[in-house]
Design a protein around this motif. Structure first.
Motif, PDB file in Angstrom:
ATOM      1  N   ALA A  74     -10.982   7.940   0.388  1.00  0.00           N
ATOM      2  CA  ALA A  74     -12.310   8.472   0.080  1.00  0.00           C
ATOM      3  C   ALA A  74     -13.150   7.328  -0.474  1.00  0.00           C
ATOM      4  O   ALA A  74     -12.790   6.711  -1.469  1.00  0.00           O
ATOM      5  CB  ALA A  74     -12.212   9.605  -0.937  1.00  0.00           C
ATOM      6  N   ALA A  75     -14.260   7.022   0.187  1.00  0.00           N
ATOM      7  CA  ALA A  75     -15.060   5.851  -0.185  1.00  0.00           C
ATOM      8  C   ALA A  75     -16.113   6.148  -1.243  1.00  0.00           C
ATOM      9  O   ALA A  75     -16.794   5.236  -1.706  1.00  0.00           O
ATOM     10  CB  ALA A  75     -15.733   5.274   1.054  1.00  0.00           C
ATOM     11  N   SER A  76     -16.269   7.400  -1.645  1.00  0.00           N
ATOM     12  CA  SER A  76     -17.201   7.724  -2.717  1.00  0.00           C
ATOM     13  C   SER A  76     -16.622   8.855  -3.540  1.00  0.00           C
ATOM     14  O   SER A  76     -15.766   9.616  -3.077  1.00  0.00           O
ATOM     15  CB  SER A  76     -18.577   8.111  -2.165  1.00  0.00           C
ATOM     16  N   GLY A  77     -17.063   8.951  -4.780  1.00  0.00           N
ATOM     17  CA  GLY A  77     -16.554   9.977  -5.674  1.00  0.00           C
ATOM     18  C   GLY A  77     -17.413  10.074  -6.911  1.00  0.00           C
ATOM     19  O   GLY A  77     -18.362   9.300  -7.091  1.00  0.00           O
ATOM     20  N   GLU A  78     -17.089  11.027  -7.790  1.00  0.00           N
ATOM     21  CA  GLU A  78     -17.897  11.264  -8.978  1.00  0.00           C
ATOM     22  C   GLU A  78     -17.548  10.341 -10.128  1.00  0.00           C
ATOM     23  O   GLU A  78     -18.362  10.093 -10.997  1.00  0.00           O
ATOM     24  CB  GLU A  78     -17.753  12.727  -9.415  1.00  0.00           C
ATOM     25  N   THR A  79     -16.310   9.842 -10.175  1.00  0.00           N
ATOM     26  CA  THR A  79     -15.896   8.954 -11.259  1.00  0.00           C
ATOM     27  C   THR A  79     -15.142   7.766 -10.708  1.00  0.00           C
ATOM     28  O   THR A  79     -14.590   7.811  -9.606  1.00  0.00           O
ATOM     29  CB  THR A  79     -14.985   9.683 -12.273  1.00  0.00           C
ATOM     30  N   ALA A  80     -15.099   6.687 -11.496  1.00  0.00           N
ATOM     31  CA  ALA A  80     -14.365   5.491 -11.077  1.00  0.00           C
ATOM     32  C   ALA A  80     -12.876   5.781 -10.945  1.00  0.00           C
ATOM     33  O   ALA A  80     -12.194   5.188 -10.096  1.00  0.00           O
ATOM     34  CB  ALA A  80     -14.593   4.368 -12.091  1.00  0.00           C
ATOM     35  N   GLU A  81     -12.344   6.708 -11.767  1.00  0.00           N
ATOM     36  CA  GLU A  81     -10.922   7.023 -11.707  1.00  0.00           C
ATOM     37  C   GLU A  81     -10.563   7.752 -10.422  1.00  0.00           C
ATOM     38  O   GLU A  81      -9.430   7.648  -9.934  1.00  0.00           O
ATOM     39  CB  GLU A  81     -10.518   7.880 -12.917  1.00  0.00           C
ATOM     40  N   ASP A  82     -11.517   8.509  -9.861  1.00  0.00           N
ATOM     41  CA  ASP A  82     -11.248   9.260  -8.626  1.00  0.00           C
ATOM     42  C   ASP A  82     -11.390   8.401  -7.381  1.00  0.00           C
ATOM     43  O   ASP A  82     -10.807   8.722  -6.333  1.00  0.00           O
ATOM     44  CB  ASP A  82     -12.235  10.428  -8.493  1.00  0.00           C
ATOM     45  N   ILE A  83     -12.154   7.330  -7.474  1.00  0.00           N
ATOM     46  CA  ILE A  83     -12.565   6.604  -6.280  1.00  0.00           C
ATOM     47  C   ILE A  83     -11.377   6.032  -5.513  1.00  0.00           C
ATOM     48  O   ILE A  83     -10.401   5.563  -6.089  1.00  0.00           O
ATOM     49  CB  ILE A  83     -13.553   5.462  -6.645  1.00  0.00           C
ATOM     50  N   GLY A  84     -11.474   6.097  -4.193  1.00  0.00           N
ATOM     51  CA  GLY A  84     -10.444   5.500  -3.346  1.00  0.00           C
ATOM     52  C   GLY A  84      -9.174   6.305  -3.246  1.00  0.00           C
ATOM     53  O   GLY A  84      -8.127   5.773  -2.854  1.00  0.00           O
ATOM     54  N   LYS A  85      -9.221   7.611  -3.583  1.00  0.00           N
ATOM     55  CA  LYS A  85      -8.015   8.421  -3.393  1.00  0.00           C
ATOM     56  C   LYS A  85      -7.594   8.330  -1.928  1.00  0.00           C
ATOM     57  O   LYS A  85      -8.423   8.357  -1.023  1.00  0.00           O
ATOM     58  CB  LYS A  85      -8.247   9.876  -3.781  1.00  0.00           C
ATOM     59  N   ALA A  86      -6.282   8.223  -1.711  1.00  0.00           N
ATOM     60  CA  ALA A  86      -5.763   7.978  -0.360  1.00  0.00           C
ATOM     61  C   ALA A  86      -4.927   9.149   0.118  1.00  0.00           C
ATOM     62  O   ALA A  86      -4.283   9.841  -0.672  1.00  0.00           O
ATOM     63  CB  ALA A  86      -4.930   6.703  -0.354  1.00  0.00           C
ATOM     64  N   VAL A  87      -4.934   9.367   1.420  1.00  0.00           N
ATOM     65  CA  VAL A  87      -4.040  10.338   2.037  1.00  0.00           C
ATOM     66  C   VAL A  87      -3.481   9.724   3.316  1.00  0.00           C
ATOM     67  O   VAL A  87      -4.205   9.085   4.084  1.00  0.00           O
ATOM     68  CB  VAL A  87      -4.763  11.675   2.342  1.00  0.00           C
ATOM     69  N   ALA A  88      -2.175   9.871   3.501  1.00  0.00           N
ATOM     70  CA  ALA A  88      -1.529   9.387   4.728  1.00  0.00           C
ATOM     71  C   ALA A  88      -1.602  10.494   5.772  1.00  0.00           C
ATOM     72  O   ALA A  88      -1.196  11.630   5.509  1.00  0.00           O
ATOM     73  CB  ALA A  88      -0.082   9.012   4.447  1.00  0.00           C
ATOM     74  N   PHE A  89      -2.102  10.158   6.955  1.00  0.00           N
ATOM     75  CA  PHE A  89      -2.151  11.114   8.060  1.00  0.00           C
ATOM     76  C   PHE A  89      -0.890  10.939   8.901  1.00  0.00           C
ATOM     77  O   PHE A  89      -0.679   9.878   9.504  1.00  0.00           O
ATOM     78  CB  PHE A  89      -3.394  10.894   8.910  1.00  0.00           C
TER      79      PHE A  89
END
Length: 400
Positions: A74-89
């Protein structure tokens, strides 16, 4: 560095691609499966083999294709801690990813292991330092390329992923059960309360001002926690939501709220477009002076009205007020006279109590599942810390 492990930056493992296309208006019931960036936060854990959204073939041609093993950030988010959450497809079918995503491909690692690693505490710290922006935080492929990870050999990666999959499957089953229980609660609330401004005809309706008293108790000092209201979680400490600088600002004009008294937060969100109303569940608290606060009069069942407000019983009237354009220019400028003039049902006291009892029991079932999911999530997080850092080594059978 542990024996057999290697250290690498993500940019040296594979290639990055930018997601594009897919607007909410393009979604359909059947078509090409797609992964939207918001779903990385709201729907998926670290790994998914299924997608829940679809777009027509012509829309998919403008989006970025994804394939088995891709890591989608995820390239955008509400907080710095959330940013860049990843999911493997790890689906074995053609699919696409929309905008505000970054895709890592051909990384040569076990995708499930890598996604767990990229969502671990040490890597989250790296990503949070790279995020840019204030109200909305962004991270780019060039930032992610510099993230450093420690990688065990592939057989060890696969074994770690297999262990963590056990926790993921347990959490997924509980989340599915929780979703079903929530649907039951919503259905029960609709049956017992009436939704959309349509209440049982036998119930008398009165203005909110007739069954409650407005609270305007200004802060005069004292040891009160400073709280805000979130549509998702109700009352929460202001310091948990805002920066320390903002949390430490003056609270002289804040309102002192006592246990059981209600506060209405006019701020809207995707989950609560007409704001939200909650009763305070602790002895006292300070809340922002822009909130409308009130205490129910004697004879009114607090639990009943908490369920009623949570079900959005005032939404229809608030929508009409906001869209009338006569006295209000948007939700934040809603007049207190208009809010307290909204009519609410007043069933007989005995009926209020029986409805509250049924809905509270159903809500408690959801709460128990929330706690069980939280416990398993914390167990998994602790296990990840041990396995992904090599503090605990797994036994890998040698290939024949």
């Amino acid at each position: 560095m542990l024996e057999g492990w290697t250290r690498s930056q993500l940019g040296n493992l594979g290639t990055f691609h930018k997601g594009k296309g897919i607007t909410k208006s393009e979604l359909c019931d059947d078509g090409v499966p797609c992964l939207r960036y918001a779903e990385i936060y709201t729907t998926f854990g670290d790994v998914t083999s299924k997608l829940i959204s679809f777009v027509p073939t012509e829309s998919a041609s403008d989006a970025t294709s994804i394939k088995y093993g891709d890591i989608i950030f995820a390239a955008s988010g509400e907080t710095a801690e959330d940013i860049g959450k990843a999911v493997a497809f790890v689906g074995r079918f053609d699919a696409v990813a929309g905008g505000d995503t970054v895709i890592l491909r051909d990384h040569g690692q076990d995708p499930s292991f890598l996604a767990h690693l990229l969502n671990s505490h040490s890597v989250i710290k790296q990503k949070s330092r790279l995020g840019k922006g204030q109200s909305i935080v962004h991270i780019h492929a060039s930032d992610l390329a510099g993230v450093t990870v420690d990688l065990p050999p592939l057989p060890e990666q696969r074994k770690i992923a297999e262990i963590l999959r056990t926790w993921d499957e347990a959490i997924e089953k509980l989340e599915a059960l929780r979703a079903a229980k929530r649907e039951q609660l919503i259905g029960l609330a609709q049956k017992l309360l009436g939704i959309g401004g349509v209440f049982p005809e036998r119930w008398e309706q009165r203005p909110l001002s007739a069954i409650s008293t407005r609270v305007r108790r200004q802060n005069g000092g004292g040891d009160h926690p400073v709280m805000t209201i979130s549509a998702k979680s109700g009352f929460r400490l202001q310091s948990d939501k805002f920066s320390r600088d903002m949390a430490g600002s003056s609270v002289d004009r804040y309102i002192v709220l006592n246990e059981g008294e209600f506060a209405y937060n006019k701020g809207n969100s995707l989950t609560a477009p007409y704001g939200c109303i909650f009763p305070l569940d602790r002895p006292t608290a300070l809340v922002p002076f822009v909130y409308f606060c009130f205490a129910l009069n004697a004879g009114m069942n607090r639990e009943f009205y908490a369920h009623l407000f949570a079900a959005g019983a005032l939404n229809h009237q608030l929508s009409r007020l906001i869209n009338s354009g006569v006295r209000n220019d948007g939700l934040l400028n809603l007049d207190p006279e208009d809010f307290f003039g909204c009519k609410v049902p007043v069933p007989p006291v005995e009926e209020q109590a029986s409805i509250a009892q049924a809905l509270t029991a159903s809500k408690q079932e959801v709460g128990l599942l929330d706690r069980e999911i939280d416990l398993l999530t914390r167990q998994k997080r602790g296990l990840m810390q041990k396995l992904l850092t090599g503090e605990w080594r797994v036994q890998v059978e040698e290939a024949a």
